[in-house]
Enzyme design. Structure first.
Site, PDB file in Angstrom:
ATOM      1  N   GLU A 168       4.228  -7.924   1.644  1.00 37.32           N
ATOM      2  CA  GLU A 168       2.729  -8.209   1.130  1.00 37.32           C
ATOM      3  C   GLU A 168       2.568  -9.371   0.010  1.00 37.32           C
ATOM      4  OE1 GLU A 168       0.608  -4.745   0.312  1.00 37.32           O
ATOM      5  OE2 GLU A 168       0.585  -3.757   2.266  1.00 37.32           O
ATOM      6  N   GLU A 376       4.041  -0.527   8.120  1.00 30.89           N
ATOM      7  CA  GLU A 376       3.070   0.474   7.052  1.00 30.89           C
ATOM      8  C   GLU A 376       1.914   0.790   7.332  1.00 30.89           C
ATOM      9  OE1 GLU A 376       2.450  -0.479   2.843  1.00 30.89           O
ATOM     10  OE2 GLU A 376       4.571  -1.213   2.760  1.00 30.89           O
TER      11      GLU A 376
HETATM   12  C1  BG6 Z   1       0.604  -1.468   0.223  1.00 30.35           C
HETATM   13  C2  BG6 Z   1       2.126  -1.247  -0.324  1.00 30.35           C
HETATM   14  O1  BG6 Z   1       0.008  -2.283  -0.176  1.00 30.35           O
HETATM   15  O2  BG6 Z   1      -0.053  -0.329   0.375  1.00 30.35           O
HETATM   16  C3  BG6 Z   1       2.595  -0.087  -0.875  1.00 30.35           C
HETATM   17  O3  BG6 Z   1       2.956  -2.212   0.260  1.00 30.35           O
HETATM   18  C4  BG6 Z   1       1.326   0.817  -1.346  1.00 30.35           C
HETATM   19  O4  BG6 Z   1       3.656  -0.184  -1.527  1.00 30.35           O
HETATM   20  C5  BG6 Z   1       0.231   1.051  -0.247  1.00 30.35           C
HETATM   21  O5  BG6 Z   1       1.639   2.088  -1.977  1.00 30.35           O
HETATM   22  C6  BG6 Z   1      -0.769   1.892  -0.521  1.00 30.35           C
HETATM   23  O6  BG6 Z   1      -1.363   1.400  -1.712  1.00 30.35           O
HETATM   24  P1  BG6 Z   1      -1.921   2.323  -2.861  1.00 30.35           P
HETATM   25  O7  BG6 Z   1      -2.689   1.476  -3.750  1.00 30.35           O
HETATM   26  O8  BG6 Z   1      -2.877   3.504  -2.073  1.00 30.35           O
HETATM   27  O9  BG6 Z   1      -0.735   2.995  -3.176  1.00 30.35           O
END
Ligand code: BG6
Length: 476
Positions: A168, A376
């Protein structure tokens, strides 16, 4: 109804994590500090002042975690390497103990037939490089990041088949240099575009090195993307959605795949005195950085409308999907974030939109013609650990089920999808939200200010995903 084709036989049913969020062992076995280790010490930066000092102690419990993966039948595990564990000061001596930890993890995964997907950089640049030359703001980082990556390529060549370069880039640069909510806490659009350009060059340089060294396997970035919708069919709002796609999606993915910035964005940056410094040879390097796949981190879509030039919005750029929608802000004259009345939201106000995943993948496919690896996707929610050790996360199952269905529909549309990594495997530390916002299949019993015993418990979603893997897709 759409006629569905089955998932490919070798589809990677996976799950993911990141070093800072799971490992802990912040200063063990020679590890150097990263910018995150330092940033979270500043009061008020994170929920209840949480730090990754212990995280979920994966550094010491990786065998137990891999055992849980093996029992579940997981086919792939995406994790990141902490640069400062391998090279404590970022550019000098290599720390063998750090490399050995990742080698042990990889071997453990392979012993259980789990494909390791290795992310080279998930936001934790060594603090030493930040101090020395301001990290991503210096071109020196291109060489240092390439050297670090090359050390990993050579060490794990033949064991690792999937490599992710930058996680990201749009999020760590915009949050780090535009909004100031991530390290180094800068709020300066000019510095944001400069640092981002240097990150682009570093990304390309690493891919170039990967090709030159003839490392086996595939490599690509993980990009935070969700499609942008227009509020309605009013042409001005459609134009705003178009602008958002250009500035928050093509602005990165075009550079990865075509080696150049979208014309419209460059024109706007020049007019606003924000264009990054382009040196001789930059475009030649970018052209050599074409990835093998597009890694996609998808959480949500965003919706925008026209933004008049009267300074109504906060005047900041957002990053599509990841922090989109109501948090989107906007750019006067280009777009501004608005509410989508047609979707439900999580407790953190993120739009839940499985169809958005299908739309997003189709857009990536038609513009870039690259296979997609979903690196993800998941739901961050409060979970309740029951007295008998169960966790009934039906909401997470519903979320994931709908997204798996959308993936199958997209595959049936003709898009090539290599795999699906849910976020996350175990619960982990959310960068800014502490431990209460949980994503895992495996519950980790700890709270912000109480590590307890860090015991692992299988959630209902753990059992559900096990079946999905067994059946190569959802069958009921
Ligand atoms: C993504 C990241 O942006 O979202 C992760 O790559 C992150 O590392 C995930 O944990 C979820 O975001 P958040 O803010 O809910 O932890």
């Amino acid at each position: 109804h759409k006629k569905l084709v089955p998932f490919p036989e070798d589809f990677l049913w996976g799950s993911a994590s990141a070093a800072y969020q799971v490992e802990g062992a912040m200063e063990e076995d020679g590890k150097g500090l990263s910018v995150w280790d330092e940033f979270v010490k500043i009061p008020g930066k994170t929920f209840k002042e949480t730090t990754g000092e212990v995280a979920v102690d994966h550094y010491h419990r990786y065998k137990e975690d891999v055992q849980l993966m093996a029992e579940q039948g997981l086919k792939a595990y995406r994790f990141s390497v902490a640069w400062s564990r391998v090279i404590p000061d970022g550019h000098g001596e290599v720390n063998e103990a750090g490399l050995q930890f990742y080698e042990n993890l990889i071997d453990e995964l392979l012993a259980h037939n789990i494909e390791p997907i290795v992310t080279l950089y998930h936001w934790d640049i060594p603090q030493a490089l930040q101090d020395k030359y301001k990290g991503w703001e210096s071109r020196q980082v291109i060489e240092d990041f390439t050297r670090y990556s090359t050390i990993l390529f050579e060490r794990f060549n033949g064991k690792v088949n999937y490599w992710v370069t930058l996680n990201e880039q749009n999020v760590f640069t915009s949050h780090g240099y535009m909004m100031g909510s991530h390290p180094p806490g800068v709020k300066d659009p000019k510095r944001f575009y400069e640092a981002n350009h240097i990150a682009n060059l570093a990304n390309a340089s690493v891919i170039k090195a990967f090709r030159e060294l003839e490392i086996k396997g595939k490599i690509g970035p993980s990009f935070a993307y969700g499609p942008t919708y227009a509020l309605d069919s009013k042409p001005e709002n459609q134009l705003a959605a178009d602008n958002n796609e250009t500035f928050n999606a093509h602005f990165w993915m075009d550079v990865y795949v075509f080696g150049k910035y979208p014309k419209l964005a460059m024109k706007w940056l020049e007019e606003n005195n924000l264009a990054p410094t382009i040196e001789e040879g930059d475009y030649a390097l970018l052209a050599e950085g074409k990835p093998d796949f597009m890694g996609l981190n998808y959480y949500r879509s965003s919706t925008v409308e026209h933004n008049p030039l009267d300074g109504v919005s906060e005047g900041k750029m957002n990053t599509t999907g990841e922090k989109g929608s109501t948090e989107a802000g906007g750019v006067p004259g280009l777009y501004k974030g608005t509410d989508n009345p047609f979707v439900e939201k999580t407790n953190w106000d993120w739009d839940i939109d499985p169809t958005g995943l299908r739309i997003g993948m189709r857009r990536i496919d038609s513009r870039y013609e690259l296979p997609i690896l979903i690196t993800e996707n998941g739901l961050g929610e409060y979970d309740t650990l029951e007295e008998d050790g169960s966790i009934h996360d039906t909401y997470r199952i519903d979320y994931l089920k709908a997204h798996v269905k959308a993936i199958q529909e997209t595959i049936s549309d003709g898009v090539e999808v290599l795999g699906y990594c849910t976020w996350s495997y175990t619960d982990l530390l959310s960068w800014l939200n502490g431990y209460q916002k949980r994503y895992g299949f495996v519950y980790v019993d700890r709270e912000e200010n109480d590590e307890k015993e860090l015991k692992r418990y299988k959630k209902d979603s753990y059992h559900w995903y096990k079946k999905v893997i067994e059946n190569n897709g959802v069958t009921d």
